[in-house]
Structure formats: structure tokens, C-alpha cells
Design a protein around this motif. Structure first.
Motif, PDB file in Angstrom:
ATOM      1  N   SER A 228       0.869  -1.168   0.000  1.00  0.00           N
ATOM      2  CA  SER A 228       0.000   0.000   0.000  1.00  0.00           C
ATOM      3  C   SER A 228       0.908   1.220   0.000  1.00  0.00           C
ATOM      4  CB  SER A 228      -0.907   0.034   1.241  1.00  0.00           C
ATOM      5  OG  SER A 228      -0.111   0.220   2.407  1.00  0.00           O
ATOM      6  N   GLU A 229       0.328   2.389  -0.316  1.00  0.00           N
ATOM      7  CA  GLU A 229       1.136   3.606  -0.282  1.00  0.00           C
ATOM      8  C   GLU A 229       1.665   3.849   1.124  1.00  0.00           C
ATOM      9  OE1 GLU A 229       0.680   8.324  -1.526  1.00  0.00           O
ATOM     10  OE2 GLU A 229      -0.601   6.793  -2.453  1.00  0.00           O
ATOM     11  N   GLU A 230       0.821   3.603   2.121  1.00  0.00           N
ATOM     12  CA  GLU A 230       1.223   3.813   3.514  1.00  0.00           C
ATOM     13  C   GLU A 230       2.325   2.837   3.925  1.00  0.00           C
ATOM     14  OE1 GLU A 230      -2.545   5.539   2.576  1.00  0.00           O
ATOM     15  OE2 GLU A 230      -1.898   3.426   2.414  1.00  0.00           O
ATOM     16  N   GLY A 231       2.220   1.603   3.478  1.00  0.00           N
ATOM     17  CA  GLY A 231       3.261   0.621   3.793  1.00  0.00           C
ATOM     18  C   GLY A 231       4.594   0.989   3.168  1.00  0.00           C
ATOM     19  N   PHE A 232       4.541   1.524   1.961  1.00  0.00           N
ATOM     20  CA  PHE A 232       5.778   1.923   1.289  1.00  0.00           C
ATOM     21  C   PHE A 232       6.404   3.116   1.983  1.00  0.00           C
ATOM     22  CE2 PHE A 232       8.300   4.048  -1.988  1.00  0.00           C
ATOM     23  CZ  PHE A 232       9.026   2.977  -2.511  1.00  0.00           C
ATOM     24  N   VAL A 233       5.592   4.065   2.432  1.00  0.00           N
ATOM     25  CA  VAL A 233       6.120   5.225   3.151  1.00  0.00           C
ATOM     26  C   VAL A 233       6.872   4.772   4.399  1.00  0.00           C
ATOM     27  CG1 VAL A 233       5.469   7.290   4.466  1.00  0.00           C
ATOM     28  CG2 VAL A 233       4.457   6.858   2.218  1.00  0.00           C
ATOM     29  N   GLN A 234       6.383   3.731   5.047  1.00  0.00           N
ATOM     30  CA  GLN A 234       7.097   3.195   6.209  1.00  0.00           C
ATOM     31  C   GLN A 234       8.462   2.657   5.793  1.00  0.00           C
ATOM     32  OE1 GLN A 234       6.073   3.309   9.538  1.00  0.00           O
ATOM     33  NE2 GLN A 234       8.246   2.783   9.773  1.00  0.00           N
ATOM     34  N   LEU A 235       8.524   2.000   4.636  1.00  0.00           N
ATOM     35  CA  LEU A 235       9.815   1.535   4.128  1.00  0.00           C
ATOM     36  C   LEU A 235      10.752   2.715   3.856  1.00  0.00           C
ATOM     37  CD1 LEU A 235       8.722  -1.224   1.560  1.00  0.00           C
ATOM     38  CD2 LEU A 235       9.562  -1.561   3.889  1.00  0.00           C
ATOM     39  N   MET A 236      10.214   3.797   3.327  1.00  0.00           N
ATOM     40  CA  MET A 236      11.019   4.987   3.061  1.00  0.00           C
ATOM     41  C   MET A 236      11.602   5.556   4.354  1.00  0.00           C
ATOM     42  SD  MET A 236       8.453   6.840   0.325  1.00  0.00           S
ATOM     43  CE  MET A 236       9.494   8.260  -0.034  1.00  0.00           C
ATOM     44  N   ASN A 237      10.773   5.663   5.374  1.00  0.00           N
ATOM     45  CA  ASN A 237      11.257   6.209   6.642  1.00  0.00           C
ATOM     46  C   ASN A 237      12.227   5.262   7.337  1.00  0.00           C
ATOM     47  OD1 ASN A 237       9.932   8.779   6.736  1.00  0.00           O
ATOM     48  ND2 ASN A 237       7.997   7.716   7.085  1.00  0.00           N
TER      49      ASN A 237
ATOM     50  N   ARG B 116       5.883  11.438   4.087  1.00  0.00           N
ATOM     51  CA  ARG B 116       4.458  11.170   4.222  1.00  0.00           C
ATOM     52  C   ARG B 116       3.870  10.559   2.962  1.00  0.00           C
ATOM     53  NH1 ARG B 116       4.093  11.050   9.529  1.00  0.00           N
ATOM     54  NH2 ARG B 116       3.973  13.068  10.582  1.00  0.00           N
ATOM     55  N   ASN B 117       4.597  10.607   1.849  1.00  0.00           N
ATOM     56  CA  ASN B 117       4.112  10.052   0.587  1.00  0.00           C
ATOM     57  C   ASN B 117       5.310   9.725  -0.306  1.00  0.00           C
ATOM     58  OD1 ASN B 117       4.771  12.415  -1.181  1.00  0.00           O
ATOM     59  ND2 ASN B 117       3.259  13.438   0.138  1.00  0.00           N
ATOM     60  N   PRO B 118       5.106   8.982  -1.407  1.00  0.00           N
ATOM     61  CA  PRO B 118       6.219   8.581  -2.266  1.00  0.00           C
ATOM     62  C   PRO B 118       6.489   9.523  -3.430  1.00  0.00           C
ATOM     63  CG  PRO B 118       4.276   7.375  -2.911  1.00  0.00           C
ATOM     64  CD  PRO B 118       3.857   8.253  -1.770  1.00  0.00           C
ATOM     65  N   HIS B 119       5.702  10.609  -3.565  1.00  0.00           N
ATOM     66  CA  HIS B 119       5.809  11.459  -4.748  1.00  0.00           C
ATOM     67  C   HIS B 119       6.296  12.877  -4.461  1.00  0.00           C
ATOM     68  CE1 HIS B 119       1.897  12.394  -3.103  1.00  0.00           C
ATOM     69  NE2 HIS B 119       1.454  11.182  -3.432  1.00  0.00           N
ATOM     70  N   GLY B 120       6.071  13.379  -3.256  1.00  0.00           N
ATOM     71  CA  GLY B 120       6.566  14.707  -2.907  1.00  0.00           C
ATOM     72  C   GLY B 120       5.558  15.821  -2.980  1.00  0.00           C
ATOM     73  N   LEU B 121       4.288  15.506  -3.283  1.00  0.00           N
ATOM     74  CA  LEU B 121       3.263  16.541  -3.198  1.00  0.00           C
ATOM     75  C   LEU B 121       3.225  17.085  -1.777  1.00  0.00           C
ATOM     76  CD1 LEU B 121       0.417  14.871  -5.306  1.00  0.00           C
ATOM     77  CD2 LEU B 121       1.790  16.869  -5.952  1.00  0.00           C
ATOM     78  N   ASP B 122       2.990  18.387  -1.652  1.00  0.00           N
ATOM     79  CA  ASP B 122       3.067  19.040  -0.348  1.00  0.00           C
ATOM     80  C   ASP B 122       2.156  18.363   0.674  1.00  0.00           C
ATOM     81  OD1 ASP B 122       4.908  21.113  -1.064  1.00  0.00           O
ATOM     82  OD2 ASP B 122       3.275  22.119  -2.132  1.00  0.00           O
ATOM     83  N   ALA B 123       2.735  18.046   1.845  1.00  0.00           N
ATOM     84  CA  ALA B 123       1.982  17.442   2.941  1.00  0.00           C
ATOM     85  C   ALA B 123       2.656  17.841   4.245  1.00  0.00           C
ATOM     86  CB  ALA B 123       1.934  15.921   2.805  1.00  0.00           C
ATOM     87  N   GLU B 124       1.856  18.121   5.264  1.00  0.00           N
ATOM     88  CA  GLU B 124       2.430  18.467   6.554  1.00  0.00           C
ATOM     89  C   GLU B 124       3.224  17.281   7.101  1.00  0.00           C
ATOM     90  OE1 GLU B 124       2.560  21.411   8.048  1.00  0.00           O
ATOM     91  OE2 GLU B 124       1.639  22.123   6.177  1.00  0.00           O
ATOM     92  N   GLY B 125       4.406  17.571   7.622  1.00  0.00           N
ATOM     93  CA  GLY B 125       5.256  16.518   8.160  1.00  0.00           C
ATOM     94  C   GLY B 125       6.087  15.797   7.123  1.00  0.00           C
ATOM     95  N   HIS B 126       6.043  16.279   5.880  1.00  0.00           N
ATOM     96  CA  HIS B 126       6.856  15.687   4.811  1.00  0.00           C
ATOM     97  C   HIS B 126       7.988  16.663   4.513  1.00  0.00           C
ATOM     98  CE1 HIS B 126       7.287  13.045   1.171  1.00  0.00           C
ATOM     99  NE2 HIS B 126       7.950  14.109   0.753  1.00  0.00           N
ATOM    100  N   TYR B 127       9.218  16.283   4.846  1.00  0.00           N
ATOM    101  CA  TYR B 127      10.338  17.219   4.717  1.00  0.00           C
ATOM    102  C   TYR B 127      11.668  16.473   4.679  1.00  0.00           C
ATOM    103  CZ  TYR B 127      10.480  16.289   9.767  1.00  0.00           C
ATOM    104  OH  TYR B 127      10.520  15.670  10.990  1.00  0.00           O
ATOM    105  N   SER B 128      12.679  17.195   4.261  1.00  0.00           N
ATOM    106  CA  SER B 128      14.056  16.725   4.374  1.00  0.00           C
ATOM    107  C   SER B 128      14.940  17.967   4.460  1.00  0.00           C
ATOM    108  CB  SER B 128      14.456  15.834   3.202  1.00  0.00           C
ATOM    109  OG  SER B 128      15.726  15.242   3.425  1.00  0.00           O
ATOM    110  N   SER B 129      16.240  17.771   4.351  1.00  0.00           N
ATOM    111  CA  SER B 129      17.198  18.876   4.398  1.00  0.00           C
ATOM    112  C   SER B 129      18.206  18.701   3.274  1.00  0.00           C
ATOM    113  CB  SER B 129      17.920  18.901   5.750  1.00  0.00           C
ATOM    114  OG  SER B 129      18.798  17.787   5.867  1.00  0.00           O
ATOM    115  N   ALA B 130      18.929  19.774   2.979  1.00  0.00           N
ATOM    116  CA  ALA B 130      19.926  19.693   1.907  1.00  0.00           C
ATOM    117  C   ALA B 130      21.009  18.671   2.243  1.00  0.00           C
ATOM    118  CB  ALA B 130      20.547  21.071   1.666  1.00  0.00           C
TER     119      ALA B 130
END
Length: 390
Positions: free
Chosen positions: A137-146, A160-174
Motif C-alpha cells: 500500500s502507499e502507507e506501507g511503502f512510506v514506512q519503508l522509506m522512513n 508522508r508520501n512517495p511522490h513529494g506533493l506538499d503534505a504536513e510533516g513531509h520534509y528533508s534537508s539539503a
């Protein structure tokens, strides 16, 4: 397992032909490397082989990253999925908003071709289809990403998702994106995908094949460019990760929220190649002066001219009664610049059969930050078994 080691700090200033010199480089009469600036809200530059961050500006700031997310999506899919699998496009994937490769509902495509559509055209439909197939599932894959982010040591990243559309709590750093990219580029499948300028794939819906042109203009506008990913949303603004290889050295640059990213990436990469070229510090099998020992791996590291005179090394010898010594491990060489350790390689007897085994990547600064070097014991055991049963 604990063991005792004897440490010898060797600072040699003269050369003997054929010997490994532990800090024999003369003090360089050069000033500090000039700073490099960009228009980005945050930026970073990394040497892929060593994992050394060469430049960082606001590098740990947690920011929206748009489709740079797909770097993680791709490497997780490559490592956890089967590239020959046929993936069926679900209603959720078909209806995904944003950039698309225009998959039809129920359309079937191999995971490998979906990865090309993901990285060349930034298909959000491809990202969702990949996530559902590999993660269940998309949610299961996000867990693999984290989970992967935690494993790599990305401390300022959350998906928070596999594509990068804006979502609260979805972030990274340079800085985290630079480390992630260096990790991913060491995978030859990922590396081949992101350097591809044009890819065709079977299209079951029309008489002609899909033809995807890579959105990454750096591949055509910068000598040696070989990756990686573009990104944009209304909240993240323009984001870019690029990579290039020159003279056997590969660098990766990251900018987040940069209105002049193509020019800034050329500047960052030029700056890195000019001021931090890879230096060969040790060759596998190279003898250590005053000892009947040899380096078990080669070691290269990006060094500024002003740092060469600060390069030091320490020979750490293994006690003869330890298990590792009985398996052929004689110690390690650790290099540092000033007080900062930059890498280490194992040491064996000069005639050891282990010197004929395939070379391992040296343990570098990034690994040293996350480990007390337990890897050496496991490597010693595996290498000894290979040597015994050659």
C-alpha cells in the motif's frame, strides 16, 4: 566483542619507495578554500565516494522537497522490489494529481520501466503505482522509506508520501538529500536510470511506444553530468539534485528553493572539482613503512590543498591473542585531518591471501559517525572463510 589495541601515531616526513606513508605530505602554503554561494534557501555538495560534505548552507534546515522525494522512492523500490515484476495501475495511481506519465486505469508496466517514468518525467502516477506494488500500500511503502532514512542516518527527514506533493510533516534537508543521493548513486541500477536522457517503453494503449525525455537539463548543459532529479511545488518552489563525474570523481549538488538552480549547480560542481579533488591516500597491498604489513584496501578522499599538510594517520595494531588476529586481521590504519577522523582501512600481513580478495569500500567519516567499527569483525570473519575455502 571487545578487544585491546595498541595505537601508534606515525608522522613521517621522508619517503621510501613502495612504502605507505602515514602523513608524509608537506605543509601546504595555501589559504582556506574560498566560499561558494547560491540563491537557494538551503544547499549542499557531497563527494559520492567518500560521503564527505564539501559545502553546506542551512544544510540541516527541514524544508519541503517536492519531487526530490522520488530519489528515496526509487532506491527503496530498487532494493526491496523485483524489477521484472509487472505492476497494475490502480484507481489511486491513475487519479494522482500533478506531473504524470499518463498511465491508464488497469495499465500494466514493469517495475523497471515505471522507475524510468518516475525519475525522468517525475510521474506521480508512477510513484503511487510503485509504492502500492512494493509496499503493499502507499502507507506501507512510506514506512519503508522512513525505515531507509533511519538506516542511512538521515536525521532531518520524514516522508508522508512517495511522490513529494506538499503534505504536513513531509520534509528533508539539503545535507540529508546529499547523503541520500550519495547512497543511491552507489547502486548501479539507480545510477543508470538517472543518467538516461531518453527512454522508450512499451505502450499498450497506442500504436507507438512511450518516449520519456529527462527533465534534468544538467545532463545536456554540464560536462560530465550524470543525474539526478528535479522538483517543484507551489510551496517547495524549485528544487534540484544534480551529479557529475570528472577525472574519476563524482559529486552531487543539492539546492532547495532556488530560482537560479541551473546556474547555481554549475557553480557548485565547478567549485567542488576545483577545490576538493580526490586524492589517493593508500593503495591496496601497499606496504607500511617499518612493518611487514600492508593496507587491505585502497583509500581516496577529497582534500583541499590547505588540508594536505594536516593529514595524519594512526596505525592501530591488533593484540595477538584476539579472535580477529587469528583470522588474519592485523589492525587498521585511521586517517584524520586535524582532530577529525576521515576514514580507515584494515591491515594484513604483507603476504596475506586476504589481499587477493575483492576490495571493500573503506570505512569513511559518515560510517565512523554511526559505528564503533564492528563491521571489521564481521568482515574479518567472512574474509577468513573465503581465504580458507578458495
Amino acid at each position: 566483542m571487545a578487544w585491546l589495541c595498541r595505537s601508534l601515531s606515525l608522522l613521517l616526513s621522508t619517503a621510501v619507495a613502495g612504502s605507505l606513508f602515514l602523513s608524509g605530505l608537506p605543509k601546504a602554503a595555501y589559504g582556506a578554500v574560498p566560499a561558494v554561494g547560491t540563491h537557494a534557501q538551503a544547499s549542499a555538495l557531497i563527494d559520492v565516494e567518500s560521503g564527505r560534505l564539501l559545502h553546506s548552507s542551512q544544510g540541516d534546515k527541514q524544508l519541503r522537497i517536492a519531487s526530490l522525494t522520488k530519489i528515496m522512492t526509487a532506491i527503496v523500490a530498487i532494493e526491496d522490489g523485483q524489477l521484472t515484476d509487472v505492476v497494475t495501475t490502480s484507481k489511486r495511481a491513475y487519479a494522482r494529481e500533478g506531473s504524470s506519465i499518463y498511465l491508464q486505469l488497469g495499465e500494466k508496466m514493469t517495475l523497471l520501466n515505471l522507475l524510468y517514468g518516475l525519475m525522468l518525467r517525475s510521474g506521480n502516477d508512477a510513484a503511487t503505482a510503485i509504492a502500492e506494488h512494493v509496499g503493499g500500500s502507499e502507507e506501507g511503502f512510506v514506512q519503508l522509506m522512513n525505515n531507509k532514512a533511519e538506516l542511512i542516518g538521515l536525521r532531518h527527514t520524514q516522508f508522508r508520501n512517495p511522490h513529494g506533493l506538499d503534505a504536513e510533516g513531509h520534509y528533508s534537508s539539503a545535507n540529508d538529500l546529499a547523503r541520500l543521493t550519495a547512497y543511491a548513486l552507489r547502486n548501479p541500477i539507480f545510477s543508470d536510470i538517472v543518467r538516461t536522457k531518453v527512454k522508450t517503453a512499451p505502450n499498450p494503449n497506442d500504436e507507438w511506444d512511450y518516449m520519456w525525455h529527462n527533465k534534468n537539463k544538467m545532463l545536456s548543459m554540464y560536462e560530465g553530468a550524470d543525474g539526478v532529479k528535479t522538483g517543484y511545488t507551489k510551496l517547495a518552489f524549485r528544487c534540484l539534485v544534480s551529479s557529475a563525474t570528472r577525472n574519476g570523481q563524482r559529486l552531487a549538488a543539492v539546492t532547495i528553493n532556488d530560482g537560479d538552480d541551473w546556474a547555481d549547480h554549475r557553480k557548485l560542481l565547478d567549485w567542488g572539482f576545483q577545490h576538493y579533488p580526490l586524492v589517493s591516500i593508500a593503495d591496496k597491498g601497499q606496504a607500511i613503512a617499518a612493518y611487514t604489513l600492508a593496507a587491505g584496501n585502497s583509500f581516496r578522499y577529497p582534500l583541499a590543498e590547505s588540508e594536505k599538510g594536516e593529514l595524519k594517520s594512526t596505525l592501530i595494531l591488533e593484540e595477538a591473542m584476539t579472535t580477529r588476529y587469528k583470522l588474519g586481521y592485523r589492525g587498521s590504519l585511521e586517517w584524520s585531518i586535524g582532530e577529525t577522523r576521515i576514514g580507515t582501512v584494515p591491515v594484513y600481513d604483507a603476504g596475506s591471501v586476504r589481499l587477493q580478495l575483492p576490495e571493500r569500500r573503506p570505512l569513511t567519516l559518515a560510517a565512523l559517525h554511526h559505528s564503533d567499527s564492528p563491521r571489521f569483525f564481521a568482515d574479518s570473519l567472512m574474509d577468513a572463510m573465503r581465504a580458507l575455502f578458495r
